[in-house]
Design an enzyme around this catalytic site. Structure first.
Site, PDB file in Angstrom:
ATOM      1  N   ARG A 212       0.822  -1.141  -0.176  1.00 18.69           N
ATOM      2  CA  ARG A 212      -0.148  -0.049   0.029  1.00 18.69           C
ATOM      3  C   ARG A 212       0.740   1.270  -0.077  1.00 18.69           C
ATOM      4  NH1 ARG A 212      -3.365  -3.563   3.391  1.00 18.69           N
ATOM      5  NH2 ARG A 212      -2.150  -2.763   5.290  1.00 18.69           N
ATOM      6  N   PHE A 228     -11.046  -5.145  -6.154  1.00 10.65           N
ATOM      7  CA  PHE A 228     -10.932  -5.968  -4.883  1.00 10.65           C
ATOM      8  C   PHE A 228     -10.541  -5.090  -3.611  1.00 10.65           C
ATOM      9  CE2 PHE A 228      -9.716  -8.649  -8.428  1.00 10.65           C
ATOM     10  CZ  PHE A 228     -10.863  -9.467  -8.501  1.00 10.65           C
ATOM     11  N   ASP A 250     -15.705  -3.214  -5.136  1.00  6.93           N
ATOM     12  CA  ASP A 250     -15.664  -4.486  -4.539  1.00  6.93           C
ATOM     13  C   ASP A 250     -17.187  -4.920  -4.604  1.00  6.93           C
ATOM     14  OD1 ASP A 250     -13.832  -5.574  -2.191  1.00  6.93           O
ATOM     15  OD2 ASP A 250     -15.687  -6.095  -1.660  1.00  6.93           O
ATOM     16  N   ASP A 300      -5.445  -6.823  -6.480  1.00  7.09           N
ATOM     17  CA  ASP A 300      -5.353  -7.619  -5.051  1.00  7.09           C
ATOM     18  C   ASP A 300      -6.551  -8.305  -4.875  1.00  7.09           C
ATOM     19  OD1 ASP A 300      -4.274  -8.275  -2.754  1.00  7.09           O
ATOM     20  OD2 ASP A 300      -5.058  -6.609  -1.662  1.00  7.09           O
ATOM     21  N   CYS A 340      -2.130 -13.826  -3.574  1.00  2.72           N
ATOM     22  CA  CYS A 340      -1.870 -14.296  -2.186  1.00  2.72           C
ATOM     23  C   CYS A 340      -2.038 -15.741  -1.693  1.00  2.72           C
ATOM     24  CB  CYS A 340      -3.029 -13.515  -1.127  1.00  2.72           C
ATOM     25  SG  CYS A 340      -4.740 -13.970  -1.432  1.00  2.72           S
TER      26      CYS A 340
END
Length: 396
Positions: A212, A228, A250, A300, A340
Site C-alpha cells: 500500500r 477488490f 468491490d 489484489d 496471495c
C-alpha cells in the site's frame, strides 16, 4: 513419559533441515496413545531423537514440530519466550512505520505452528488453527496478558482448516471484553478502521502494508483503479500521495461503506474517490467495451487457490484478470498485481502475468517485486511461509 512417533526410513531428512511438518505417510509406528494436540517425541527409524511436536490424529500433517531441542520443555516458559522474541524482532518495523497494527506471531515462521496473533491497537486477535495451538490456547493467552497487560484479546478461530484438525470453529472474547469489536490502527501516517469480529482474516490485511505504501509512491497525478478494494486502504495511500482520482471496486457494500469511513477518517477529498459495487471481472469487461482507461490499476484479488487440484483453474483466473487490466491501461501505465495463494509460486505467477500480456497484445516490464510485510516473516527453514507475491509492471 510422552508418546513416541517413529518415522519410516529416509523420512527424517526434512526434520534434519528443521522443517516443522510431519505427514501421516512419514510415520511407521506410534508408541503410546497421544490425545489431540498432545506433545509427542519424534524419532527416526533407528531410534534417534529428532523433535517434539503436537499430535493431530486426523490431520494429513500428523505432527507439527514445536522444538528441535531435546532439553526444551513445551510449557508456559516456552510460549512466553517465543512471544517475547517475536515481539522484540518486530520492534524496528513497528517504530519505522509508526504502526499500531501488526502481526505478532506468523505461525510456523515464528516457531509456533498453527498460531496466528495480530495486534490492532488495543485489541489482540488470536487464531488457533492446529490441534497443538488449541491444546495450549489458554497458556498462550495467559502469556499475552503479561506481555500486553492493557490489551483485550479476541479469538478468530473461524477458519475451515480447523475442521481438518478435528476442531470446531470458534470466535469471541478471551480476555477483557469490550463493548465493540471495532478499533483503529495507523500505518505510515494513514488511519484505518478495523472490525476484528466481521473483518476478513483476523480483521484486516496487515500483510499488504508495504505494498500500500509503495502504491502511494507511484500514484501522484494518476487516475487509479483499485480492484477488490475491500475497505479501500490502497486508495488511502494513493490519494494521500496525490492521486488525481481513485475508483474503489468491490462486491461488498459493507466493505465499501467502511472504505468511505476510512477516507473520511483521514480527511481526504471525497470528490477524488469513487466507490463502485460490482463484480471486478464483469466491470473490467464493461470498461473495455466502453473504452475506459486508467493510468494505474491495483489488482489484489482474494485467494484463488485453496488446493493443488484448483491450481490450473486459478491460473486461468489470474491470467484473465491481468489481461483485462492491461487492456485498460494507457501507454506506460502501471499495474500492481498480486497473488496471495501460497500454492502459486512466484515463478508461476510471473509466467501467468507474462501470458496475460501476450493475450492483451501489450508489452509488460517488471519494475519492482513486492511481498508480504516484514512482520509476516519467511523463516529460512519454512519456505511455505512465502505466500504473497506482487509485481509492479509498466505496460506499453
Amino acid at each position: 513419559m510422552s508418546a513416541r512417533i517413529y518415522l519410516n526410513v529416509g523420512r527424517e531428512k526434512s526434520l534434519l533441515r528443521k522443517h516443522p511438518w510431519i505427514f501421516s505417510k512419514a510415520i511407521s509406528k506410534i508408541k503410546g496413545n497421544p490425545s489431540l494436540g498432545e506433545t509427542v517425541d519424534v524419532f527416526d527409524n533407528k531410534g534417534n531423537w529428532l523433535a517434539k511436536g503436537a499430535f493431530s490424529p486426523q490431520s494429513q500433517i500428523r505432527v507439527r514440530v514445536w522444538t528441535f531441542d531435546m532439553q526444551e520443555e513445551i510449557d508456559r516458559s516456552f510460549f512466553y519466550r517465543k512471544l517475547e522474541n517475536a515481539k522484540n524482532r518486530r520492534t524496528f518495523f513497528i517504530e519505522q512505520g509508526n504502526l499500531t497494527g501488526y502481526r505478532l506471531i506468523a505461525a510456523e515462521s515464528d516457531g509456533l505452528p498453527g498460531i496466528t496473533i495480530d495486534v490492532y491497537d488495543n485489541i489482540i486477535v488470536c487464531q488457533m488453527l492446529s490441534a497443538g495451538a488449541e491444546f495450549h490456547k489458554h497458556t498462550v493467552v495467559n502469556c499475552l496478558t503479561e506481555l500486553y497487560p492493557e490489551h483485550s484479546i479476541y479469538e478468530r478461530s473461524d477458519v475451515d482448516v480447523r475442521k481438518k484438525e478435528s476442531l470446531e470453529l470458534t470466535t469471541g472474547w478471551l480476555h477483557k471484553p469490550l463493548e465493540t469489536t471495532q478499533t483503529q490502527i495507523s500505518e505510515y501516517g494513514v488511519n484505518i478502521l478495523v472490525d476484528v469480529e466481521q473483518g476478513h482474516k483476523t480483521g484486516f490485511y496487515l500483510d499488504q502494508r508495504e505494498s500500500r505504501r509503495v502504491a502511494g509512491t507511484y500514484a501522484k497525478g494518476k487516475n487509479v483503479l483499485n480492484c477488490f478494494s475491500y475497505t479501500g486502504t490502497f486508495a488511502l495511500h494513493c490519494v494521500k500521495q496525490g492521486a488525481a482520482k481513485v475508483t474503489n471496486v468491490d462486491v461488498s457494500q459493507t466493505a465499501l461503506d467502511l472504505a468511505k469511513q476510512n477516507a473520511e477518517l483521514n480527511t481526504l477529498d471525497l470528490s477524488k474517490i469513487d466507490f463502485v459495487k460490482d463484480d471486478v471481472f464483469a466491470l473490467l469487461r464493461k470498461y473495455k467495451k466502453d473504452n475506459v482507461t486508467f493510468d494505474m490499476i491495483v489488482l489484489d484479488p482474494p485467494k484463488f487457490v485453496h488446493s493443488k487440484a484448483e491450481l490450473t483453474r486459478a491460473c486461468r483466473g489470474y491470467k484473465d484478470i491481468n489481461m483485462l487490466a492491461m487492456q485498460l491501461l494507457v501507454p506506460n501505465g502501471l499495474l500492481l498485481t498480486f497473488s496471495c495463494s501460497g500454492l502459486m509460486d512466484a515463478n508461476l505467477f510471473q509466467k501467468v502475468v507474462a501470458d496475460a500480456a501476450l493475450d492483451a497484445k501489450r508489452e509488460a516490464f517488471i519494475v519492482e517485486r513486492l511481498q508480504q510485510a516484514p512482520d509476516h516473516p519467511i523463516a529460512s527453514n519454512y519456505p511455505e511461509g512465502y505466500y504473497l507475491k506482487g509485481l509492479v509492471l509498466q505496460v506499453n
